[in-house]
Scaffold this active site. Sequence first.
Site, PDB file in Angstrom:
ATOM      1  N   ASP A   1       0.445  -1.424  -0.164  1.00  0.00           N
ATOM      2  CA  ASP A   1      -0.012   0.093   0.174  1.00  0.00           C
ATOM      3  C   ASP A   1       0.811   1.320  -0.378  1.00  0.00           C
ATOM      4  OD1 ASP A   1       1.055  -0.255   1.954  1.00  0.00           O
ATOM      5  OD2 ASP A   1      -0.803   0.782   3.565  1.00  0.00           O
TER       6      ASP A   1
ATOM      7  N   ARG B   1      -2.965   5.537   7.511  1.00  0.00           N
ATOM      8  CA  ARG B   1      -3.593   5.316   6.306  1.00  0.00           C
ATOM      9  C   ARG B   1      -5.068   5.754   5.594  1.00  0.00           C
ATOM     10  NH1 ARG B   1      -3.895  -0.871   5.125  1.00  0.00           N
ATOM     11  NH2 ARG B   1      -5.002   0.139   3.525  1.00  0.00           N
TER      12      ARG B   1
ATOM     13  N   TYR C   1       2.809  -2.713  11.741  1.00  0.00           N
ATOM     14  CA  TYR C   1       4.440  -3.800  11.378  1.00  0.00           C
ATOM     15  C   TYR C   1       4.076  -4.193  12.823  1.00  0.00           C
ATOM     16  CZ  TYR C   1       3.968  -3.689   6.132  1.00  0.00           C
ATOM     17  OH  TYR C   1       4.067  -2.945   5.334  1.00  0.00           O
TER      18      TYR C   1
ATOM     19  N   PRO D   1       8.877  -6.113   3.624  1.00  0.00           N
ATOM     20  CA  PRO D   1       7.474  -4.988   2.948  1.00  0.00           C
ATOM     21  C   PRO D   1       8.447  -3.514   3.307  1.00  0.00           C
ATOM     22  CG  PRO D   1       6.460  -6.021   4.370  1.00  0.00           C
ATOM     23  CD  PRO D   1       7.940  -7.027   4.625  1.00  0.00           C
TER      24      PRO D   1
END
Lengths: 619, 619
Positions: free
Chosen positions: B46, B236, B244, B323
């Site tokens: 994302d 977000r 995470y 990531p």
Amino acid sequence: MTQVDVLIVGAGPAGYMLANALSHFGISKVLIIDKRDKRVSAGQADGIQPRTIEIFQGYGLAQRLLAEANYMCMAAMYNPDPNGGGIRCTERLPDITAPDARWPHELTLHQGGIEAIFVDSMRSRGLEVRFSTTVAEMELDQSLVGDPSAHAVKAKLVTTGTDGDQQETQMVQAKFAVGCDGAHSWVRRWMGHEMEGEQTDIIWGVMDGKPQTDFPDWRCKSPVHSEHGSCVVLPRENNSLRLYIQLDSSKGGGGEPGGRVDRSKYRLEDIQESAKQILRPYHITYPEIDWWTIYVIGQRVASAYSKSSRVFIAGDACHTHSPKAGQGANSSMGDTHNLAWKLFLTLKGLSTCHETLLGTYELERRKFAQDLIDFDKEFSSLVSGKPLSETHPEGVSHEKFVEAFTKFGSFSSGIGIRYEAYASGENVLLVPPTVEEQSLAKHVCVGQRVPTSIVIKAGDGRPMELHDTMPTNGSFRVLIWAGDVVEEPKALEAVKVASSVLSGSVKAHTPKGQAMDSVIDILTISTSKTETQFLQYLPLELRLGGDMRGWEKVYCDQPAYGGRTREQIGGKAFEHFGIAKDQGAIIVVRPDGHVSLITSIASPEKVRDYFGRFLKRFT
Amino acid sequence: MTQVDVLIVGAGPAGYMLANALSHFGISKVLIIDKRDKRVSAGQADGIQPRTIEIFQGYGLAQRLLAEANYMCMAAMYNPDPNGGGIRCTERLPDITAPDARWPHELTLHQGGIEAIFVDSMRSRGLEVRFSTTVAEMELDQSLVGDPSAHAVKAKLVTTGTDGDQQETQMVQAKFAVGCDGAHSWVRRWMGHEMEGEQTDIIWGVMDGKPQTDFPDWRCKSPVHSEHGSCVVLPRENNSLRLYIQLDSSKGGGGEPGGRVDRSKYRLEDIQESAKQILRPYHITYPEIDWWTIYVIGQRVASAYSKSSRVFIAGDACHTHSPKAGQGANSSMGDTHNLAWKLFLTLKGLSTCHETLLGTYELERRKFAQDLIDFDKEFSSLVSGKPLSETHPEGVSHEKFVEAFTKFGSFSSGIGIRYEAYASGENVLLVPPTVEEQSLAKHVCVGQRVPTSIVIKAGDGRPMELHDTMPTNGSFRVLIWAGDVVEEPKALEAVKVASSVLSGSVKAHTPKGQAMDSVIDILTISTSKTETQFLQYLPLELRLGGDMRGWEKVYCDQPAYGGRTREQIGGKAFEHFGIAKDQGAIIVVRPDGHVSLITSIASPEKVRDYFGRFLKRFT
């Protein structure tokens, strides 16, 4: 019997702006009708002024407009070549009339393109225009006008079937009706209001298409004065071009005493032949013509804009003027942008005095229309006038034209439009500032649209246009311009006191169960730095009472992080508004972006009293 | 037997970028398949890096991305509070890693949101993904690989019906096939290429949702080092949040010699419990969870990227990495953005050496992936490492972390990605500059993406980003940086000579009947002023040979007209590129925005020779 909140008669720029705005505000019972069987797809009004772009942005519609339209940033003035042989360029200069605007230039896009933006936006909320439909009869029940929730208007609508024969009639009851039905408005005639002003015998042709030309400035707005008449060259989207061409009025019977110019005497060939003469030594041909028309300049304004504040007129139904200053669609959309939120407050039951509130529409917009007519008379005569020469010593000189062009810029851009804040309190929505109050925000004018500047969101460091922190959603904004609440205990104390009074107003005027920013939305702009986590210092009231969305209500006046260092943005908001960093201010902004009042951070009671004058209390 | 130009296996970021780019370039015979029965709607990759936003803009897709995504502009570093009681903020700083980028910050948007932008764009050109479809068999006819127009690839596709029972098979012939089918790529296994590198036993959980939290920096990228492990807090879109969280690898069997961590031993509760421990003294709960997963960090790259330059792999099929640096979707989309225009030139028959041309894909992107793995190893170990303390003197200090965070910024932003221009000529697309040539454009690097700056369109005075004058449409750009051709006869003469040579190249490499800017597009940026009508001075060749659209090919390096005077834009392009105004330069830009060569305005032959090396001549 169908019942609606608002019946809108006519789907042109004024009608679309109103219908879209109301549905955007959550008014779902809107009926918009139009007598045509589909929407306009070419030509007509097409100039979008800087303020209108800002208005579109407020409704979330500017990106598409900016992507599809042509940018008009430069002007080129043409006059007779003193050496003979036709015209030549006298000067190229910025066509920037509003340096304070967020987008300081004009846009051009055909009316169908502008309307399509509204159509798609409305469709996403389930609202569509009912075409091939007219009002046959209308009635206003005067006994109901005191009750804003009453369906005081009754209308008989007639819809024609696709074959043109079948007709269907429907009776509709509406709380309010608005005639956006053009210069020959049925609603205006029904109300019995007259158009006041004059018709001239100046006649112009206008023509849109894709040209072949060696005219060097076909991508600039180019006013041309020639020995053979005047024209204005206007660049359009997709490399097309518009020409406004002055025609010989004697051909249509102009100049006769008491006579009226007969438009039907003119054809497309007259426009093309005149263009050819005026533009010499340059050549122009139009392999593709999209649209053309002939019009006689009239400058008139309706004697009144409403009947009992239940039935209104807007747009061309209220005022007509020449199209050359690019005002047509802009003034029409400006009318209903002004009216929409007043209807919204009324329909949602948020106001204590709907007649006073809705009365400000005519107060504000009729005065604007009269100013526009005055402006248009002066400007049109300069555009239509013969160029200065030895044989025409009374003609229009280049210098005189450029002076007028510049002087009228601020007004015609829409940025300079200022509704009057009467000292008598005649306009409940605008509070004239005292000398001290004005000195707190030197560059902000009560009645004008609030300026914008780049500010930094305290919670995440994102640079934003101040305008974008205040999208047009029907709520008022209270902007608290605070000092450094992290470093200055006095600044923090002042904010605490103000927030306590202001949050009292917010709670009082917000209906139970509604979001605390839905009627009055408090935004804070501070000189503190985002690096300090200063969000934590502010009273919870300034962050939606602790709602997690509240982080979006607080901004810093500092340069944006990183970014291309050659173009520093941010950090100039206090300066741009003329607010002293050690003093601060409170500015109230109406839902349409116009400034209501300016006061000191130590006088939050003035803000409380302002809202108390026309907003209902729920606690 | 269905015949297509390109078969794309897998509709993730890599596959969508490729399918969209090819259809955008006018390649209509594209088939894209995916084994899933619908597209991803939550979670997954994302983070959108600054260069990726620029790439989206090139395809006309950035506006929607910018409107829907969250802006990540600020970072907050958390470490153990030396006074005990959990973590505290050590520093807040800009999360701006690429000050030269047009958008210098990251964006976050769930993968379904990113993909939806491609889906809608492709749909507007009639291209849709065929879901529930896999490749069962593939064959490459080696006898045909020399002929770019031959359908050298044969594939058997299997589509599963909606009830999961019915299966339909189809044979497809394709000129090229690209496996964008993820870390467990079928296409890669079919080619027989290995993933080279290591699997670690570091295990992380990731969780998306809408939190309730008193963590102060939930709108900043916040790397947290605590005594209970590490986590990264990522804001977000729509006020949601990603965490995470490092998990205890011993629970899954990590740490055992030769053992592999078993992901199935971990549940959502493990992530939530770890988050609670790590974030103390702050509280966090997730009333809504959108998506979560567990992963073990692996850092591997495929041994090769193609078979005979007819079948390729891209994205996760080529490389896997952690990531946390927000690289996943970016490196995948970067792969196919690099490949798409090379396939386009080949399929349109514009190249003389398709194998050499397509070979540069692996040359450029495999080297990048290796650099990415090296970067990721170093960065991941810093993120996963224990914080420095008395008991952990080898731990990660705040200073060390900030240093690495900043150092890797340019690379991870994508702006710093630089394909190597081998002196040996191994990469036909990149010409290493001589010392003299480099000094002509000091801030421009061959192999890197071309910088951008605001320039003014000569014909209408419109300010534009230089990038926006070069939309990604498959054509090369030749940027002529010219002096003042109105005032300086020498500057005019130099441009005349260059334009004559360059227009020769344009004519030679453009197929008959195609627009003269469709293969090589010449843009001129001059120090002349728009007020001078300097457009008229330039040779017609620089204005599409006199085509009326040619006015859009010429720009001035001057400040924008008007505009809010507090934020002057424009007039700094020469300076930003490091080009002397009295010297000028020529810069060639590839269709993907990377710089091919830099040379003097007096050496247009070098540009001619460059194109002659790989483009077909049509005259």
